[in-house]
Design a protein around this motif. Structure first.
Motif, short mmCIF file in Angstrom:
data_model
loop_
_atom_site.label_atom_id
_atom_site.label_comp_id
_atom_site.label_asym_id
_atom_site.label_seq_id
_atom_site.Cartn_x
_atom_site.Cartn_y
_atom_site.Cartn_z
N PRO A 69 -3.65 -13.08 -120.74
CA PRO A 69 -3.42 -12.91 -119.29
C PRO A 69 -4.68 -12.52 -118.52
O PRO A 69 -4.83 -12.91 -117.34
CB PRO A 69 -2.37 -11.79 -119.22
N ARG B 158 -0.45 -9.80 -107.03
CA ARG B 158 0.68 -8.89 -107.23
C ARG B 158 1.64 -8.95 -106.04
O ARG B 158 2.87 -9.01 -106.21
CB ARG B 158 0.15 -7.45 -107.41
N TRP C 209 -1.01 -18.48 -111.27
CA TRP C 209 -1.11 -17.05 -111.64
C TRP C 209 0.25 -16.36 -111.76
O TRP C 209 0.32 -15.17 -111.98
CB TRP C 209 -2.04 -16.27 -110.70
N SER C 210 1.34 -17.10 -111.63
CA SER C 210 2.63 -16.49 -111.97
C SER C 210 2.71 -16.38 -113.50
O SER C 210 2.05 -17.11 -114.23
CB SER C 210 3.79 -17.29 -111.39
N ALA C 211 3.53 -15.44 -113.98
CA ALA C 211 3.53 -15.08 -115.40
C ALA C 211 3.89 -16.27 -116.29
O ALA C 211 4.74 -17.09 -115.95
CB ALA C 211 4.52 -13.94 -115.64
N SER D 290 5.48 -16.14 -119.07
CA SER D 290 6.86 -16.00 -119.55
C SER D 290 7.84 -16.65 -118.60
O SER D 290 8.88 -17.18 -119.02
CB SER D 290 7.20 -14.53 -119.77
N TRP E 169 -0.77 -5.23 -115.71
CA TRP E 169 0.40 -4.84 -116.48
C TRP E 169 1.68 -5.07 -115.65
O TRP E 169 2.69 -5.53 -116.16
CB TRP E 169 0.29 -3.38 -116.91
N ILE F 109 2.18 -7.26 -113.38
CA ILE F 109 2.46 -8.69 -113.25
C ILE F 109 2.81 -9.32 -114.60
O ILE F 109 3.72 -10.14 -114.69
CB ILE F 109 1.25 -9.45 -112.65
N TYR F 110 2.08 -8.93 -115.65
CA TYR F 110 2.12 -9.68 -116.91
C TYR F 110 2.63 -8.87 -118.11
O TYR F 110 2.39 -9.26 -119.25
CB TYR F 110 0.72 -10.23 -117.24
N LYS F 111 3.34 -7.80 -117.85
CA LYS F 111 3.83 -6.96 -118.95
C LYS F 111 4.53 -7.78 -120.03
O LYS F 111 4.27 -7.65 -121.22
CB LYS F 111 4.78 -5.89 -118.39
N ARG F 112 5.43 -8.65 -119.60
CA ARG F 112 6.21 -9.44 -120.56
C ARG F 112 5.32 -10.41 -121.35
O ARG F 112 5.56 -10.69 -122.52
CB ARG F 112 7.29 -10.23 -119.81
N ASP F 113 4.29 -10.95 -120.68
CA ASP F 113 3.37 -11.85 -121.37
C ASP F 113 2.64 -11.13 -122.51
O ASP F 113 2.51 -11.67 -123.62
CB ASP F 113 2.34 -12.43 -120.39
#
Length: 272
Positions: free
Chosen positions: A81, A142, A157-159, A161, A235, A237-241
């Protein structure tokens, strides 16, 4: 909803869910070559025939049937990410696109005005404070993802996941998710699992990078762009990634994954 961002070879040998900024140009060209013994002339994203795409109305029924039957090998590819969002900034925000214009028309002037972002002047070639501008861009990314303001989030830039999940939620299942960082190994696994009309020699395949040369070169190591606040935003934005695709959140300088992707976990968590 269907299967947005899904491509399939004309021979129906393999299905690929596109994740922007994750080697999609190279993967698309490999798929095209595996069917036709030649590469598509130009950017594979511009092709309108000889490769099935969900965006092409005539391909949708074929893709949907194959995806839902789950009897055609399906894969996607992900990327760290930190490096993905940096690449998006230099390509889409700072760069001049293939058509000679700025990406998404009035978006860059809006960011210059609202967030104080610099992009290297009209042609993207002037010197500017890359670190400061990138961190301001992160705030915009964000805001667009969290609140859909000042505009809807962008696919680049969207996640990851989110892209990966639509395929699962609508009835698909991945056989393989591999890393951009170990591209040849991952792509070799895919090719070994399928039968293609033309054999693909990965060592002879060029890297197709439609964004190369669009924007200024990155002037600093990756980790220099991310202070504590930037890492907090990443984090958010991309926690799940980070969690699903096993990347190292604690060290932006480590682009390599720190674990193996668990396909069952991915399907369970993204199919909810």
């Amino acid at each position: 909803m269907g299967f947005p961002g899904t491509w399939m070879t004309e021979s129906e040998s393999v299905i690929y869910r596109v994740v922007p900024k994750c080697a999609c140009s190279t993967i698309g060209q490999i798929m095209f070559y595996s069917d036709h013994g030649r590469f598509f002339e130009g950017d594979i994203h511009d092709s309108t025939a000889r490769l099935h795409k969900w965006a092409q109305e005539g391909s949708q029924a074929l893709i949907e049937r194959r995806v839902k039957a789950q009897n055609t090998y399906a894969f996607t590819c992900v990327r760290n990410p930190y490096t993905r969002i940096l690449s998006s900034f230099f390509d889409k925000i700072c760069g001049i696109q293939r058509n000679g214009k700025r990406y998404r028309g009035n978006m860059v002037p809006l960011l210059v005005q609202k967030y104080g972002i610099e992009v290297g002047g009209d042609d993207g070639k002037a010197e500017f404070d890359q670190i400061q501008s990138f961190r301001r861009f992160l705030l915009f990314a964000r805001d667009s993802i969290r609140w859909r303001k000042p505009m809807e989030p962008d696919i680049h830039w969207s996640a990851m996941s989110g892209h990966v999940s639509t395929f699962i939620a609508n009835g698909g299942r991945y056989n393989k998710i591999f890393y951009t960082e170990t591209f040849n190994d991952g792509m070799a696994d895919v090719l070994a699992a399928i039968k293609t009309p033309h054999k693909v020699d990965l060592k002879a395949i060029p890297k197709f990078n439609e964004s190369e040369g669009h924007g200024p070169k990155r002037a600093h190591p990756v980790e220099d762009y991310f202070d504590d606040l930037s890492m907090h935003l990443v984090w958010e934005i991309y926690k799940r990634d980070f969690q699903l695709f096993k990347y190292d959140f604690e060290n932006p300088g480590n682009k390599m994954p720190i674990g193996a992707i668990d396909l069952d976990e991915v399907h369970a968590k993204l199919g909810e």
